[in-house]
Design a protein around this motif. Sequence first.
Motif, PDB file in Angstrom:
ATOM      1  N   TRP A  51      42.359  21.483  50.184  1.00  0.00           N
ATOM      2  CA  TRP A  51      40.956  21.784  49.885  1.00  0.00           C
ATOM      3  C   TRP A  51      40.563  23.177  50.343  1.00  0.00           C
ATOM      4  N   SER A  52      41.501  23.940  50.879  1.00  0.00           N
ATOM      5  CA  SER A  52      41.221  25.263  51.414  1.00  0.00           C
ATOM      6  C   SER A  52      41.253  26.322  50.308  1.00  0.00           C
ATOM      7  N   PHE A  53      40.300  27.224  50.333  1.00  0.00           N
ATOM      8  CA  PHE A  53      40.262  28.322  49.367  1.00  0.00           C
ATOM      9  C   PHE A  53      40.678  29.643  50.014  1.00  0.00           C
ATOM     10  N   ARG A  54      41.516  29.553  51.043  1.00  0.00           N
ATOM     11  CA  ARG A  54      42.072  30.774  51.610  1.00  0.00           C
ATOM     12  C   ARG A  54      43.059  31.376  50.617  1.00  0.00           C
ATOM     13  N   HIS A  55      43.342  32.650  50.813  1.00  0.00           N
ATOM     14  CA  HIS A  55      44.156  33.405  49.853  1.00  0.00           C
ATOM     15  C   HIS A  55      45.519  32.745  49.600  1.00  0.00           C
ATOM     16  N   ARG A  56      46.219  32.359  50.628  1.00  0.00           N
ATOM     17  CA  ARG A  56      47.561  31.808  50.474  1.00  0.00           C
ATOM     18  C   ARG A  56      47.558  30.528  49.642  1.00  0.00           C
ATOM     19  N   GLU A  57      46.666  29.604  49.954  1.00  0.00           N
ATOM     20  CA  GLU A  57      46.623  28.331  49.235  1.00  0.00           C
ATOM     21  C   GLU A  57      46.261  28.533  47.767  1.00  0.00           C
ATOM     22  N   VAL A  58      45.342  29.431  47.504  1.00  0.00           N
ATOM     23  CA  VAL A  58      44.924  29.679  46.121  1.00  0.00           C
ATOM     24  C   VAL A  58      46.037  30.359  45.330  1.00  0.00           C
ATOM     25  N   VAL A 159      45.038  38.793  39.422  1.00  0.00           N
ATOM     26  CA  VAL A 159      44.212  40.009  39.384  1.00  0.00           C
ATOM     27  C   VAL A 159      42.734  39.640  39.330  1.00  0.00           C
ATOM     28  N   LEU A 160      42.373  38.656  38.510  1.00  0.00           N
ATOM     29  CA  LEU A 160      40.975  38.237  38.430  1.00  0.00           C
ATOM     30  C   LEU A 160      40.488  37.667  39.755  1.00  0.00           C
ATOM     31  N   TRP A 161      41.337  36.893  40.444  1.00  0.00           N
ATOM     32  CA  TRP A 161      40.970  36.328  41.744  1.00  0.00           C
ATOM     33  C   TRP A 161      40.734  37.456  42.757  1.00  0.00           C
ATOM     34  N   ARG A 162      41.608  38.448  42.755  1.00  0.00           N
ATOM     35  CA  ARG A 162      41.457  39.558  43.700  1.00  0.00           C
ATOM     36  C   ARG A 162      40.194  40.369  43.411  1.00  0.00           C
ATOM     37  N   ILE A 163      39.875  40.567  42.147  1.00  0.00           N
ATOM     38  CA  ILE A 163      38.632  41.270  41.791  1.00  0.00           C
ATOM     39  C   ILE A 163      37.429  40.456  42.243  1.00  0.00           C
ATOM     40  N   GLY A 164      37.469  39.142  42.010  1.00  0.00           N
ATOM     41  CA  GLY A 164      36.382  38.275  42.454  1.00  0.00           C
ATOM     42  C   GLY A 164      36.233  38.253  43.965  1.00  0.00           C
ATOM     43  N   ALA A 165      37.351  38.233  44.689  1.00  0.00           N
ATOM     44  CA  ALA A 165      37.303  38.252  46.154  1.00  0.00           C
ATOM     45  C   ALA A 165      36.736  39.577  46.659  1.00  0.00           C
ATOM     46  N   TRP A 166      37.116  40.667  46.018  1.00  0.00           N
ATOM     47  CA  TRP A 166      36.587  41.973  46.398  1.00  0.00           C
ATOM     48  C   TRP A 166      35.078  42.024  46.155  1.00  0.00           C
ATOM     49  N   GLU A 167      34.653  41.524  44.991  1.00  0.00           N
ATOM     50  CA  GLU A 167      33.227  41.510  44.666  1.00  0.00           C
ATOM     51  C   GLU A 167      32.453  40.647  45.659  1.00  0.00           C
ATOM     52  N   ALA A 168      33.015  39.506  46.037  1.00  0.00           N
ATOM     53  CA  ALA A 168      32.354  38.632  47.006  1.00  0.00           C
ATOM     54  C   ALA A 168      32.237  39.306  48.369  1.00  0.00           C
ATOM     55  N   ALA A 169      33.281  40.038  48.776  1.00  0.00           N
ATOM     56  CA  ALA A 169      33.234  40.738  50.066  1.00  0.00           C
ATOM     57  C   ALA A 169      32.168  41.831  50.053  1.00  0.00           C
TER      58      ALA A 169
END
Length: 188
Positions: A51-58, A159-169
């Motif tokens: 259930w974790s949304f950390r980078h490694r698990e995702v 790539v989309l996940w990394r862009i989304g994570a950057w935008e969230a940060a």
Amino acid sequence: MTPHRPWQARRLARRRRLRRWLRRLPRRATVGRYPVIRRFADAARARPWLWSFRHREVMVSIYAGSVLALLPTYGFQLLLGFALAVWLRGNLTVMTALQMVVNPLTIAPIYAGTWALGSWLAGAAGVDLGDGGDPRTHAAALVIGGIVAGLGFALVLDVLWRIGAWEAAVFRERVRAEAGGAFESEGK
């Protein structure tokens, strides 16, 4: 909550849209509702990484789930996805969402595309898959195409996940900066 700034209204609309999309996916509290994984609900609740949304698990779930989704495993995908998520310690929600890519409406074009890709790749590599009448030939082409297409799909999602994570940060920092000034002035 009424948004005071235009970006807050966009953020709320984005959250509502995301919740609507994710509503049908399994979560720790609702895992018992799904017929395929109901028998494993207690085991799933006992494993927090599912259930974790950390980078490694995702990332594990994106890559393994994308390849699994495009392999010729229709009908067993959710069960295999659950097993892969437990074995590789990935996120079950992401893994399950990726298995929904192949459904009764998309199965024919996806498998036709992976078969064509697999046949082309085998021919380009000089591998003779035999005559077209042998079912093993088609299965080999489906597997080869599914693996390559799955990895390509996973790369796009990565790539989309990394862009989304950057935008969230960036968004979190903006909120902290605005809220920090308000909280500092209240404390004085």
